[in-house]
Design an enzyme around this catalytic site. Structure first.
Site, mmCIF file in Angstrom:
data_model
loop_
_atom_site.group_PDB
_atom_site.id
_atom_site.type_symbol
_atom_site.label_atom_id
_atom_site.label_comp_id
_atom_site.label_asym_id
_atom_site.label_seq_id
_atom_site.Cartn_x
_atom_site.Cartn_y
_atom_site.Cartn_z
ATOM 1 N N LYS A 96 52.415 41.745 39.898
ATOM 2 C CA LYS A 96 51.713 41.891 41.176
ATOM 3 C C LYS A 96 52.586 41.372 42.318
ATOM 4 O O LYS A 96 52.667 41.994 43.378
ATOM 5 C CB LYS A 96 50.379 41.128 41.120
ATOM 6 C CG LYS A 96 49.340 41.858 40.273
ATOM 7 C CD LYS A 96 48.161 40.989 39.869
ATOM 8 C CE LYS A 96 47.264 41.773 38.895
ATOM 9 N NZ LYS A 96 46.223 40.966 38.259
ATOM 10 N N GLN B 263 43.325 35.260 38.755
ATOM 11 C CA GLN B 263 43.543 36.007 37.509
ATOM 12 C C GLN B 263 42.527 35.581 36.444
ATOM 13 O O GLN B 263 42.257 34.392 36.260
ATOM 14 C CB GLN B 263 44.980 35.748 37.010
ATOM 15 C CG GLN B 263 45.393 36.558 35.800
ATOM 16 C CD GLN B 263 45.539 38.057 36.072
ATOM 17 O OE1 GLN B 263 45.816 38.478 37.189
ATOM 18 N NE2 GLN B 263 45.340 38.858 35.044
ATOM 19 N N ASP C 40 40.316 41.701 45.021
ATOM 20 C CA ASP C 40 40.111 42.068 43.617
ATOM 21 C C ASP C 40 38.651 42.456 43.343
ATOM 22 O O ASP C 40 38.283 42.738 42.205
ATOM 23 C CB ASP C 40 40.522 40.877 42.742
ATOM 24 C CG ASP C 40 40.860 41.276 41.328
ATOM 25 O OD1 ASP C 40 41.311 42.420 41.133
ATOM 26 O OD2 ASP C 40 40.658 40.453 40.427
HETATM 27 N N1 GUN Z 1 42.719 40.162 34.200
HETATM 28 C C1 GUN Z 1 42.918 41.392 33.667
HETATM 29 N N2 GUN Z 1 42.686 42.345 34.599
HETATM 30 C C2 GUN Z 1 42.320 41.704 35.731
HETATM 31 C C3 GUN Z 1 41.972 42.143 37.030
HETATM 32 O O1 GUN Z 1 41.925 43.334 37.353
HETATM 33 N N3 GUN Z 1 41.668 41.166 37.920
HETATM 34 C C4 GUN Z 1 41.696 39.849 37.585
HETATM 35 N N4 GUN Z 1 41.384 38.948 38.532
HETATM 36 N N5 GUN Z 1 42.038 39.412 36.395
HETATM 37 C C5 GUN Z 1 42.343 40.339 35.468
#
Ligand code: GUN
Length: 288
Positions: A58, A102, A125
Site C-alpha cells: 500500500k 490493518q 478503508d
Molecule cells: N486485511 C485484509 N484485507 C484488508 C482490508 O481490505 N482492509 C483492512 N483494514 N485490513 C485488511
C-alpha cells in the site's frame, strides 16, 4: 458435453496501473496548483508477515502516484486504549486524509470499537458504520476497497448487471456484504450465500455473476459455474506456502466467460480503490 467457452482472464495489474495513472495525474494537477498531496496513514498492530507485506504494498502504491503515506508499526502488546489515542491524534491531524487500520487486530483489541473511532471523513478503508450505512442508503462516496475493485473489473469487461443473477459467497463486513449492496444498487438480483447455505453448488450454477469471498481454497469447480458466467475470485488462502484462491482456476477456465486469477487479479484493484478513496476523502474534506 457443453461447448468450451473462450474465457477472458482479468488482468488486474493492467487495469490498476491505468486507474493509478489517472489518480497520479489528478494529484499532479493539485500539487501544481499549490496544494499539498493527499496523505494516507496506515496502522499495523503486531508483526503478522502477510499484513506487513500488504502494508508495504500500500505504501509503495502511494508513493508511485505522488501520495504521501505515514506508517505506524505498533507492537502486538499495544492496548486498545493506546490505539484509540493514536486514532484520536490522527483524526485531529489536518495533514492526514485517510486512515487505514490493518486487520486482523490482536485478540485484545475489538475491531468494532476501532472502526467506530475512525473519523468517517478519513475512512479510506470504509470500516466505520456510518460509511457502511451510507452504502446501505445508496448515497455513498466511499465504499470498501475490494468491492469497488470488483465492480471496476466487471465494468471494465462490460458485464451487464441490470437484472443479472449475481451470487455472492461470503458475508464479511469488508467484502461479502458491501459487494452484495453494490451489485444490488446496479439492479442485479443478488443472492448472498455463506457457510450454512444449502445446496451452494446449485445456487452458484444459477449465477451470471459469481463473486466468491469465502476463504475456502478451490471450493468452486467447473460444475459450479454456468457457462459464460463472470467469476470473481476474492479468496486468498496460503496452502503449502502458495496463495490459493476460492476458485479452481484451471477447472473453471473454458467454462466461465470471465475469470479473475488469484494473483494479479482483484488484489491490485483493492489497493487502487484505497488510493481512490483517500484522494476522494482529501478532496471532500478540503472542498477541492
Ligand atoms: N486485511 C485484509 N484485507 C484488508 C482490508 O481490505 N482492509 C483492512 N483494514 N485490513 C485488511
Amino acid at each position: 458435453m457443453p461447448e468450451p467457452v473462450q474465457t477472458q482472464v482479468f488482468d488486474g495489474m493492467a487495469l490498476a496501473n491505468e486507474l493509478r495513472r489517472q489518480l497520479a495525474e489528478e494529484i499532479e494537477d493539485l500539487t501544481k496548483a499549490g496544494k499539498r498531496p493527499p496523505c494516507l496513514a496506515v496502522v499495523l498492530v503486531g508483526d503478522d508477515p502477510a499484513s506487513r507485506s500488504y502494508i508495504k504494498g500500500k505504501q509503495r502504491a502511494c508513493s508511485r502516484i505522488g501520495m504521501d503515506a505515514v506508517e505506524h508499526m505498533l507492537p502486538a502488546s499495544t492496548s486498545q486504549d493506546e490505539l484509540l489515542a493514536l486514532l484520536a491524534d490522527m483524526n485531529a491531524d489536518d495533514a492526514i486524509d485517510g486512515i487505514l487500520v490493518q486487520l486482523p487486530l490482536p485478540d485484545a483489541i475489538d475491531p468494532t470499537v476501532i472502526a467506530e473511532a475512525i473519523d468517517p471523513a478519513k475512512d479510506a478503508d470504509a470500516l466505520h458504520p456510518m460509511t457502511a450505512g451510507r452504502l446501505v442508503s445508496g448515497k455513498y462516496d466511499i465504499a470498501s476497497c475490494t468491492p469497488l475493485g470488483v465492480l471496476a473489473c466487471l465494468d471494465h469487461h462490460r458485464i451487464p448487471l441490470e437484472g443479472a443473477n449475481a451470487v455472492v459467497v461470503g458475508r464479511s463486513q469488508i467484502v461479502g456484504k458491501p459487494v452484495s449492496l453494490l451489485l444490488q444498487l446496479r439492479n442485479a438480483t443478488v443472492t448472498m450465500c455463506h457457510s450454512r447455505t444449502r445446496d451452494l453448488e446449485t445456487i452458484c450454477r444459477s449465477a451470471d455473476v459469481l463473486v466468491v469471498a469465502a476463504g475456502r481454497p478451490r471450493m468452486v469447480g467447473a460444475d459450479w459455474v454456468k457457462p459464460g458466467a463472470a467469476v470473481i475470485d476474492v479468496g486468498v488462502t496460503e496452502v503449502d506456502g502458495k496463495l490459493v484462491g476460492d476458485v479452481d482456476f484451471d477447472a473453471v477456465q473454458g467454462v466461465a466467460g470471465l475469470i479473475t486469477p488469484s494473483r494479479r487479479g482483484i488484489g491490485p484493484m483493492t489497493i487502487t480503490m484505497l488510493l481512490r478513496n483517500t484522494l476522494h476523502a482529501y478532496r471532500t474534506r478540503k472542498g477541492l
